[in-house]
Design an enzyme around this catalytic site. Structure first.
Site, PDB file in Angstrom:
ATOM      1  N   GLU A 224       0.882  -1.179   0.000  1.00  0.00           N
ATOM      2  CA  GLU A 224       0.000   0.000   0.000  1.00  0.00           C
ATOM      3  C   GLU A 224       0.910   1.216   0.000  1.00  0.00           C
ATOM      4  O   GLU A 224       1.418   1.620   1.050  1.00  0.00           O
ATOM      5  CB  GLU A 224      -0.902  -0.019   1.244  1.00  0.00           C
ATOM      6  CG  GLU A 224      -1.886  -1.173   1.277  1.00  0.00           C
ATOM      7  CD  GLU A 224      -3.039  -0.989   0.291  1.00  0.00           C
ATOM      8  OE1 GLU A 224      -3.207   0.117  -0.256  1.00  0.00           O
ATOM      9  OE2 GLU A 224      -3.760  -1.965   0.051  1.00  0.00           O
ATOM     10  N   CYS A 258      -2.006   9.503   1.857  1.00  0.00           N
ATOM     11  CA  CYS A 258      -1.506   8.921   0.602  1.00  0.00           C
ATOM     12  C   CYS A 258      -2.456   9.180  -0.556  1.00  0.00           C
ATOM     13  O   CYS A 258      -2.058   9.208  -1.714  1.00  0.00           O
ATOM     14  CB  CYS A 258      -1.327   7.421   0.785  1.00  0.00           C
ATOM     15  SG  CYS A 258      -2.792   6.621   1.459  1.00  0.00           S
TER      16      CYS A 258
HETATM   17  P1  NAD Z   1       8.122   5.138   4.900  1.00  0.00           P
HETATM   18  O1  NAD Z   1       8.124   4.248   3.716  1.00  0.00           O
HETATM   19  O2  NAD Z   1       9.132   6.220   4.924  1.00  0.00           O
HETATM   20  O3  NAD Z   1       8.309   4.300   6.207  1.00  0.00           O
HETATM   21  C1  NAD Z   1       7.479   3.207   6.576  1.00  0.00           C
HETATM   22  C2  NAD Z   1       8.211   2.333   7.569  1.00  0.00           C
HETATM   23  O4  NAD Z   1       9.221   1.633   6.882  1.00  0.00           O
HETATM   24  C3  NAD Z   1       8.917   3.094   8.682  1.00  0.00           C
HETATM   25  O5  NAD Z   1       8.112   3.147   9.810  1.00  0.00           O
HETATM   26  C4  NAD Z   1      10.181   2.276   8.933  1.00  0.00           C
HETATM   27  O6  NAD Z   1      10.025   1.447  10.047  1.00  0.00           O
HETATM   28  C5  NAD Z   1      10.344   1.438   7.713  1.00  0.00           C
HETATM   29  N1  NAD Z   1      11.540   1.796   6.968  1.00  0.00           N
HETATM   30  C6  NAD Z   1      11.955   3.013   6.552  1.00  0.00           C
HETATM   31  N2  NAD Z   1      13.119   2.907   5.869  1.00  0.00           N
HETATM   32  C7  NAD Z   1      13.439   1.591   5.874  1.00  0.00           C
HETATM   33  C8  NAD Z   1      14.546   0.836   5.352  1.00  0.00           C
HETATM   34  N3  NAD Z   1      15.541   1.427   4.691  1.00  0.00           N
HETATM   35  N4  NAD Z   1      14.544  -0.497   5.553  1.00  0.00           N
HETATM   36  C9  NAD Z   1      13.546  -1.111   6.207  1.00  0.00           C
HETATM   37  N5  NAD Z   1      12.500  -0.438   6.737  1.00  0.00           N
HETATM   38  C10 NAD Z   1      12.447   0.887   6.569  1.00  0.00           C
HETATM   39  O7  NAD Z   1       6.630   5.722   4.968  1.00  0.00           O
HETATM   40  P2  NAD Z   1       5.987   6.742   6.000  1.00  0.00           P
HETATM   41  O8  NAD Z   1       6.835   7.963   6.106  1.00  0.00           O
HETATM   42  O9  NAD Z   1       5.599   6.051   7.250  1.00  0.00           O
HETATM   43  O10 NAD Z   1       4.620   7.104   5.254  1.00  0.00           O
HETATM   44  C11 NAD Z   1       4.578   7.992   4.185  1.00  0.00           C
HETATM   45  C12 NAD Z   1       4.441   7.285   2.869  1.00  0.00           C
HETATM   46  O11 NAD Z   1       3.517   6.212   2.951  1.00  0.00           O
HETATM   47  C13 NAD Z   1       3.903   8.175   1.779  1.00  0.00           C
HETATM   48  O12 NAD Z   1       4.587   7.919   0.585  1.00  0.00           O
HETATM   49  C14 NAD Z   1       2.446   7.756   1.653  1.00  0.00           C
HETATM   50  O13 NAD Z   1       1.882   8.023   0.405  1.00  0.00           O
HETATM   51  C15 NAD Z   1       2.528   6.301   1.950  1.00  0.00           C
HETATM   52  N6  NAD Z   1       1.260   5.781   2.466  1.00  0.00           N
HETATM   53  C16 NAD Z   1       0.531   4.927   1.701  1.00  0.00           C
HETATM   54  C17 NAD Z   1      -0.694   4.472   2.175  1.00  0.00           C
HETATM   55  C18 NAD Z   1      -1.576   3.522   1.380  1.00  0.00           C
HETATM   56  O14 NAD Z   1      -2.485   2.966   1.973  1.00  0.00           O
HETATM   57  N7  NAD Z   1      -1.359   3.344   0.096  1.00  0.00           N
HETATM   58  C19 NAD Z   1      -1.144   4.892   3.413  1.00  0.00           C
HETATM   59  C20 NAD Z   1      -0.361   5.746   4.155  1.00  0.00           C
HETATM   60  C21 NAD Z   1       0.849   6.194   3.683  1.00  0.00           C
END
Ligand code: NAD
Length: 531
Positions: A224, A258
């Site tokens: 997602e 998102c």
């Molecule tokens: P993110 O991808 O930056 O981080 C998500 C999680 O991934 C973090 O909590 C962290 O624990 C982990 N992470 C980060 N870097 C990592 C790495 N290098 N290796 C392993 N794990 C890692 O996302 P975010 O900042 O929490 O959310 C924002 C993004 O999420 C936006 O792009 C938004 O559009 C998207 N989003 C999508 C949906 C959907 O349902 N499609 C919903 C909410 C947010």
């Protein structure tokens, strides 16, 4: 009234993670989560653990995002609670074996069925912006489908992560569902384990890391991800409506959604009017300004604040409304920016904040071309215009979902699957889809001993069997070599009876035609013709 005391987040020691995962994985193979009654019980307990902690969830959202209680309720709590009720009510029906459709008599003897099996032990990684909804949503589906689950809430909203853990531990069997807290090292340790499905909500960048980690074990992934979602406003659109609705899409949760539109492709003839409508709408929503309003969120953390600020600083566009910020408060005013190129960072990058980016276009065709040129398939598209115009956008631009004349309304409908396509993700959940996302449709046949005589046709020696098999098994196509539909006798009768297939023909006309056809067939047979 004093603020409730919240639990604090404690990161799970990385070295403990493999054993914690193994424990939950082992439980799956003990078949504890198989009985439907067990799953329903677990989900019912989860319902009450959430209901009893609404005040903690609201407080955690307030501290992490300065989220108003109203937005917390409509954007998370009510959706989660109603989802549990819907899923538990329907689970016995969904989990039942399904009979195979449209099968020949011989196959029917083998009782072909689709069994709804759980996948196994699954990992759910949540996101910070709707920390409860985006974590509990997939977890509800995973439990309903009979899986054991490991949950990694987003460390970026730490208060919500701690409350999530408290809820899970209060409600659910710890051998079946476990919470791991942490940031990147802990997530990496989790991704190094073997899973039967990984559900990840977050950015496309980390989505790729998750997909790569899943590949060695061929683990399926439900991704997602984010989207650079376009909205379209044509010169025939209701501009007041478009401004009010698109403003809502970018001010709810301060635009950290998102699904929010990332940029608006607006017909150049109506740009000025649309800006006037945005100005009016902002005043209506926040009569004393967004900063003073109790109904306006803050940006999640300093890093996100700086990222959005840089986007505004770097844009070559012109700020038409708003633009004020307060770093200490992580406040960013709803800001309308007029840009003139798809290269502008406000178009090419996901803003994930309250920036309303307007990109003027000459007509709808140009808007569609731009939306398709901007790299990546969006999570949502939001066309405003006439029926024909919105239909054209829908037919020409791919996206995970779409809300016509609105901003992300489709995602609020609990029975519509929610998910992306291409760059915005794969797979979907919500309602029935949540159950399906974590279920394996297992095809099963049961061949009785007494059909051996019929089945002997399949064994060697094959001499003399091919023609018999052909006669018994090959269906007649209803299309010719040019790909056109052909009508057999039955097809023609149906066509004539309905006078061209029209359900709109009157009952009398249909009856008359049926009688005529019946007489004609009778005469034909009488004359000894072979049908
Ligand atoms: P993110 O991808 O930056 O981080 C998500 C999680 O991934 C973090 O909590 C962290 O624990 C982990 N992470 C980060 N870097 C990592 C790495 N290098 N290796 C392993 N794990 C890692 O996302 P975010 O900042 O929490 O959310 C924002 C993004 O999420 C936006 O792009 C938004 O559009 C998207 N989003 C999508 C949906 C959907 O349902 N499609 C919903 C909410 C947010």
């Amino acid at each position: 009234m004093a603020s409730p005391v919240l639990p604090t987040i404690q990161y799970t020691p990385v070295e403990d993670i493999p054993a914690r995962v193994k424990n939950v994985r082992t439980t799956f193979f003990e078949h504890k989560t198989r009985p439907i009654e067990f799953r329903i019980q677990q989900l019912r307990k989860l319902y009450w653990a959430i209901k009893d902690r609404e005040h903690l969830m609201t407080e955690a959202l307030k501290r992490d995002l300065n989220r108003p209680e109203y937005e917390s309720y409509v954007g998370e709590l009510v959706m989660i609670l109603n989802d549990i009720i819907f899923v538990t009510n329907n689970l016995p029906k969904w989990a039942k074996d399904e009979k195979a459709a449209d099968i020949d008599l011989t196959f029917a003897l083998m009782k072909p069925t689709i069994r709804k099996d759980p996948l196994g032990c699954v990992l759910v990684i949540g996101a910070f912006n709707f920390p409860f909804l985006l974590t509990f949503g997939p977890v509800i589906g995973a439990i309903a489908a009979g899986n054991t689950v490991v949950i990694k809430p987003s460390e970026v909203s730490p208060n919500c992560a701690a409350v999530t853990q408290e809820i899970i531990e209060a409600a659910l069997d710890p051998s079946c569902v476990s919470v791991i807290q942490g940031s990147i090292p802990e997530t990496k340790a989790l991704l190094a384990e073997r899973w039967d499905k990984i559900c990840f909500t977050g950015s496309s960048r980390v989505g790729r890391i998750v997909a790569q980690a899943a590949a060695p074990h061929l683990t399926p992934v439900l991704l997602e991800l984010g989207g650079r979602n376009p909205a379209f406003v044509t010169k025939r659109a209701d501009l007041r409506l478009a401004a009010r609705r698109l403003l809502w899409g970018k001010t709810f949760n301060a635009g950290q959604i998102c699904l929010s539109q990332n940029y608006i492709l607006v017909d150049k003839e109506v740009v000025d009017q649309l800006v006037v409508e945005f100005e009016k709408a902002i005043k209506e929503y926040y009569p004393n300004g967004a900063k003073a309003s109790p109904d306006y969120c803050r940006i999640i953390n300093d890093g996100a604040f700086k990222r959005i600020k840089e986007m505004i600083d770097n844009t070559k566009g012109k700020i038409l409304l708003g633009g004020s910020m307060d770093e200490k408060e992580k406040y960013i005013e709803p800001t309308v920016v007029l840009v003139n190129s798809t290269d502008d960072s406000l178009v090419s990058e996901e803003s994930f904040g309250p920036i309303i980016t307007l990109l003027p276009v000459s007509d709808l065709d140009e808007a569609i071309r731009i939306a398709n040129d901007v790299d990546g398939t969006p999570l949502g598209v939001y066309p405003f215009g006439t029926k024909d115009e919105t239909a054209k956008v829908l037919a020409s631009v791919r996206s995970g979902g779409a809300s016509i004349n609105d901003s992300f309304m489709h995602a609020s409908i609990p029975t519509l699957p929610f998910g992306g396509v291409g760059e915005s993700g794969s797979g979907a959940y919500h309602g029935r889809s949540s159950f399906d996302a974590f279920t394996h449709n297992r095809s099963v046949t049961t061949t009785p001993g007494w059909v051996e005589r019929v089945l002997s046709l399949r064994y060697p020696p094959y001499t003399g069997k091919l023609n018999k098999y052909r006669a018994a098994s090959l269906h007649t196509p209803n299309f010719n070599r040019a790909g056109q539909t052909t009508y057999g006798l039955f097809g023609w009768i149906t066509w004539i009876v309905t006078l061209g297939g029209g359900a709109n023909k009157t009952g009398a006309a249909r009856t008359a035609a049926t009688v005529l056809v019946a007489i004609a067939i009778q005469q034909y047979i009488k004359r000894g013709a072979k049908l």
